[in-house]
Design a protein around this motif. Sequence first.
Motif, short mmCIF file in Angstrom:
data_model
loop_
_atom_site.label_atom_id
_atom_site.label_comp_id
_atom_site.label_asym_id
_atom_site.label_seq_id
_atom_site.Cartn_x
_atom_site.Cartn_y
_atom_site.Cartn_z
N GLN A 614 -8.29 -7.08 -0.96
CA GLN A 614 -7.50 -5.88 -1.23
C GLN A 614 -6.76 -5.40 0.03
OE1 GLN A 614 -5.77 -4.14 -3.75
NE2 GLN A 614 -7.73 -4.65 -4.71
N LEU A 615 -7.40 -5.59 1.19
CA LEU A 615 -6.77 -5.24 2.47
C LEU A 615 -5.54 -6.11 2.71
CD1 LEU A 615 -7.53 -3.16 4.66
CD2 LEU A 615 -8.69 -4.99 5.89
N GLY A 616 -5.66 -7.41 2.42
CA GLY A 616 -4.53 -8.32 2.59
C GLY A 616 -3.37 -7.99 1.66
N ILE A 617 -3.69 -7.65 0.41
CA ILE A 617 -2.63 -7.29 -0.55
C ILE A 617 -1.95 -5.99 -0.12
CG2 ILE A 617 -2.21 -6.60 -2.94
CD1 ILE A 617 -4.50 -8.50 -3.74
N CYS A 618 -2.73 -5.06 0.42
CA CYS A 618 -2.16 -3.80 0.92
C CYS A 618 -1.21 -4.07 2.08
CB CYS A 618 -3.28 -2.86 1.35
SG CYS A 618 -2.73 -1.35 2.15
N ALA A 619 -1.61 -4.93 3.01
CA ALA A 619 -0.74 -5.28 4.14
C ALA A 619 0.55 -5.91 3.65
CB ALA A 619 -1.48 -6.22 5.08
N PHE A 620 0.47 -6.75 2.63
CA PHE A 620 1.67 -7.39 2.07
C PHE A 620 2.61 -6.33 1.50
CE2 PHE A 620 3.98 -9.38 -1.42
CZ PHE A 620 4.54 -10.47 -0.79
N ARG A 621 2.05 -5.36 0.76
CA ARG A 621 2.89 -4.31 0.18
C ARG A 621 3.60 -3.49 1.26
NH1 ARG A 621 -1.57 -3.20 -3.36
NH2 ARG A 621 -2.03 -1.35 -2.14
N GLN A 622 2.93 -3.36 2.41
CA GLN A 622 3.53 -2.58 3.51
C GLN A 622 4.48 -3.42 4.36
OE1 GLN A 622 2.91 0.74 3.68
NE2 GLN A 622 1.79 0.34 1.79
N GLY A 623 4.62 -4.71 4.07
CA GLY A 623 5.51 -5.57 4.84
C GLY A 623 4.87 -6.18 6.06
N VAL A 764 3.57 -11.45 -11.64
CA VAL A 764 3.03 -10.98 -10.36
C VAL A 764 3.53 -9.59 -9.98
CG1 VAL A 764 2.81 -11.49 -7.90
CG2 VAL A 764 2.84 -13.36 -9.54
N TRP A 765 4.83 -9.46 -9.76
CA TRP A 765 5.32 -8.28 -9.04
C TRP A 765 5.18 -6.99 -9.84
CZ3 TRP A 765 4.88 -10.46 -4.83
CH2 TRP A 765 5.42 -11.70 -4.54
N ASP A 766 5.27 -7.07 -11.17
CA ASP A 766 5.13 -5.85 -11.97
C ASP A 766 3.71 -5.31 -11.99
OD1 ASP A 766 7.78 -5.78 -12.56
OD2 ASP A 766 7.61 -6.75 -14.52
N LEU A 767 2.76 -6.10 -11.48
CA LEU A 767 1.36 -5.65 -11.46
C LEU A 767 1.09 -4.66 -10.33
CD1 LEU A 767 -0.40 -9.08 -12.12
CD2 LEU A 767 0.23 -7.35 -13.77
N PHE A 768 2.01 -4.54 -9.36
CA PHE A 768 1.84 -3.59 -8.27
C PHE A 768 2.21 -2.18 -8.75
CE2 PHE A 768 2.55 -7.39 -5.49
CZ PHE A 768 1.30 -7.37 -4.91
N GLN A 772 9.04 -1.83 -7.57
CA GLN A 772 10.41 -1.90 -7.07
C GLN A 772 10.43 -1.90 -5.55
OE1 GLN A 772 12.95 -2.61 -8.96
NE2 GLN A 772 14.24 -2.68 -7.13
N ARG A 773 9.59 -1.08 -4.95
CA ARG A 773 9.56 -1.02 -3.48
C ARG A 773 9.10 -2.36 -2.89
NH1 ARG A 773 6.25 0.59 0.65
NH2 ARG A 773 4.46 0.90 -0.71
N VAL A 774 8.15 -3.01 -3.54
CA VAL A 774 7.66 -4.31 -3.08
C VAL A 774 8.77 -5.35 -3.18
CG1 VAL A 774 6.02 -6.16 -3.56
CG2 VAL A 774 5.26 -3.80 -3.64
N ARG A 775 9.52 -5.33 -4.27
CA ARG A 775 10.63 -6.29 -4.43
C ARG A 775 11.70 -6.09 -3.36
NH1 ARG A 775 9.37 -6.19 -10.23
NH2 ARG A 775 10.40 -4.18 -10.47
N GLU A 776 12.02 -4.84 -3.06
CA GLU A 776 13.01 -4.58 -2.00
C GLU A 776 12.52 -5.08 -0.66
OE1 GLU A 776 13.61 -0.40 -2.23
OE2 GLU A 776 14.70 -0.47 -4.14
N MET A 777 11.22 -4.86 -0.37
CA MET A 777 10.65 -5.35 0.90
C MET A 777 10.73 -6.88 0.96
SD MET A 777 7.67 -6.96 2.12
CE MET A 777 6.54 -6.72 0.79
N LEU A 778 10.46 -7.54 -0.16
CA LEU A 778 10.50 -9.00 -0.18
C LEU A 778 11.90 -9.54 0.08
CD1 LEU A 778 8.20 -10.28 -3.07
CD2 LEU A 778 8.23 -11.05 -0.72
N VAL A 779 12.90 -8.91 -0.54
CA VAL A 779 14.29 -9.35 -0.33
C VAL A 779 14.65 -9.22 1.14
CG1 VAL A 779 16.69 -8.84 -0.86
CG2 VAL A 779 14.98 -8.79 -2.68
N ARG A 780 14.24 -8.11 1.75
CA ARG A 780 14.55 -7.88 3.17
C ARG A 780 13.90 -8.96 4.05
NH1 ARG A 780 17.99 -4.24 5.82
NH2 ARG A 780 17.18 -3.82 7.89
#
Length: 925
Positions: A614-623, A764-768, A772-780
């Motif tokens: 869960q810590l790793g997934i949180c770090a991914f969401r934060q970029g 995957v991504w809709d489960l967060f 939308q914020r996660v998708r924008e971070m990924l594009v960046r």
Amino acid sequence: MSRFFATGSDSESEESSSADEITPKAPGATFKQSLLLSDDEEDTKRVVRSAKDKRFEELTNLIKTIRNAMKIRDMSKCLEEFEQLCRAFLKSKNIVDKEGIPPFYIRLLADLEDYLNQLWEDKEGKKKMNKNNAKALSTLRQKIRKYNRDFESEIAAYKENPQESADEEEEEKEPEDSGSSSDSEGEVSSKSFLKKKPEAPSEATKFLKTAKGSGDESSSSDEDDDDDDEDWGSDQSGSSGETSDKEEGKTSSMSVLFLKKAQDTEKLGVRKEERKKKPKQKERIEEEAEEEGGEESGGGWEKVKGGVPLVKEKPKMFAKGTEINTAVVVKKLNEILQARGKKGTDRAAQIELFHALAAIAAENNLGQGILVKIKFNIIASLYDYNPNLAAFMKPDMWKKCLDCIDELLDILFEHNNIFIGENIAEDSENLAVSDQPFRVRGCILTLVERMDEEFTKIMQNTDPHSQEYVDNLKDEGRVCGIVDRLLTYLENKGSTEEICRVYLRRIMHTYYKFDYKAHRRSLGLQGETKSEQDQEESEGEDSAVIMDRLCKFIYAKDRTDRIRTCAILCHIYHHALHSRWYQARDLMLMSHLQDNIQHADPPVQILYNRTMVQLGICAFRQGMIKDAHNALLDIQSSGRAKELLGQGLLMRNMQERNAEQEKIEKRRQVPFHMHINLELLECVYLVSAMLLEIPYMAAHEFDARRRMISKQFHHQLRVGERQPLLGPPESMREHVVAASKAMKMGDWRTCHSFIINEKMNSKVWDLFPEAQRVREMLVRKIQEESLRTYLFTYSSVYDSISMATLSEMFELEMPTVHSIISKMIINEELMASLDQPTQTVVMHRTEPTSLQNMALQLAEKLGNLVENNERVFDLKQGVYGGYFNRDQKGGYQQKQSYQRDQKSYQQKQSGYQRGGYRNQNQGNY
């Protein structure tokens, strides 16, 4: 005289032996001595049977056992006896080759195959079979089908005309039907012979073949007159041609003496009919008694279930006129408790007795103390209803258990003068109504903890994709309510240790739930949906506030490491779930749990693994891509994420895990509603590895000593490269591999289309929570890493490139492009300089070409080869000082000079690679 010492011919020896064995006796002594003959002596007088008779008798006995097993559907016995029958038939091969296959053997094979096919088609019957019988049925069916291939023609002939084969079999089984198990073919047993006239042996054989009833009669006479039948069971055939007339007369007189009269046989038949009638009369009496007085207590017959009949007399509560007081009720309570745990005790009846006793105590106003005592025992009996630890409670028992605990808590809240605890001895209990407060031995916390464990077992053993699971999950609200009530009670009357235990129970029901109310409140949204109502927490208080309050109390007051460790891990998990990355990371680093978690028990280790994921997934969401990769590396690289997270067992053939260990591991599994999506976890890990690995691979393309950041990611790339035909990606892994190949070429748009599309969104991504914020971070991140990869790959092609061009190509702002290129230059990853007035990147031609890189690699390998050859040569010459001893002349100094030359060569090489542009540009700056 024995035949072994005879000197005459064979015929003479046979005659002499027969004469020795059967000697004439006085008529008066015949009756007396024949009664005293033992079985062993009688056996010595029987004629020796042929090998055929012995083998066929063995086969018929086994067939009889198989048929008995078929009647009672004992497939395990059938399989065992059939294997013995096959071995016995193999032993009889020589006789079968001479005589032919016996018809009774063919009949059994055909009947058994039909019987097994019939059982196999009976789906309902198969469901009712136990595990061993079902397995034996499957095995035996396969064996009989394979075995019958060798007898196809015989079985077909039998099925065409089964009657003839059955008649032949009856001829084979004559001796058994007549009651003698040791007679051979063509012989007439003494019992059947005695029941007919001895003068006509042909009529005797006819009697045996046609009248089966007399065979049954003989079997009944065996029961009544065992001595007669056993003492006079000698054979007559085979000796008629050799014995003298005198002997024939003697045997006939003996048979006349012991013939049963017709009157006796009639009496036996009447007796047998009377015996059969008696059970029928009993059954009739039972039915009449049930019809007339089925509801009357103690009258008539009582129907019991199959098995060993158990005496289940319900103890009468109290005799008439007994004064019901606390002492009497306690005595009756102890009487009921004495039967607890004993074999044959009806647990359901015991629970009913406890309820009845509680009702009597309430009617007579014996006080709340005795009522609390009975309630404790009712709940304990409900837990004991399933003696097996792995079994879970049935729904009706589970509802009763929740109701009883609620009632018990109601009593404790209403009456403050009741003190309960495990430290109260039974002698010092105060259950009677008096001025003193009630004192009852018992621990309400233990009962609630056991209730919580039972709830977990119910969820573990329910199909997660059924409506039943959803219905059971609705009970969690009641469970949490009971825990909250107990928490309130213990805060006033409990010890610190008990408060810590109940706080942990509350934490374990809160830490994995996402607080939608708090999330919407933080976003400034109002209004509630149905899903939010399902997730409602305690009144108006955020789950973060509850977790913080409960966990801090445990940190301060707890004396056991385990409760504190679990509380810390749950707190970190809750922070990470709600995207509080820095609080979760700091708490994990301050706790130093990663240093000694390997010494914890398996449930705590599973909780630690869940927290790290869960810590790793949180770090991914934060970029924080690098932190996310590091947190998920251990779990994903093992290939056992499912097992390490307690979400299922892996099927392993080689692992030594017996049934008991498997049961223990199943009890450790996390219920389905607490699972972490494994596909989401793998996708986050692979995307993180892609964003780190692809630029690194581009930067070190010609480096022979390049290390792998993620082995699993490289494995997926190799799998993708080995595919002969590359179609459009379907699975999540194929999407990531296709995106990696696009990023390697610097094509960020293609990479973006593979990572973010409708299929990946739904998987995957809709489960967060904030998709939308996660998708924008990924594009960046894809744009930035694609820019770095592009510069690494194509820097040798450019003399200079405008930052405006790069900004347009990758759709990044100019400051961002400037920042990325500056970092690459500072870290010596890119050999270039920035021309500030023109906003261009000027490339330095310091990177070696591919040919120069290959030449450098060859020079390095040749240097290693020379060094190894010198060592081998010195070892062969016996000179060990060349490299290891300073006193030897030449060798060590040569080695030193070689190393100095090597070092200067490496310095030149590094200067060529990295330092050249500095010296070149010193004048410019």
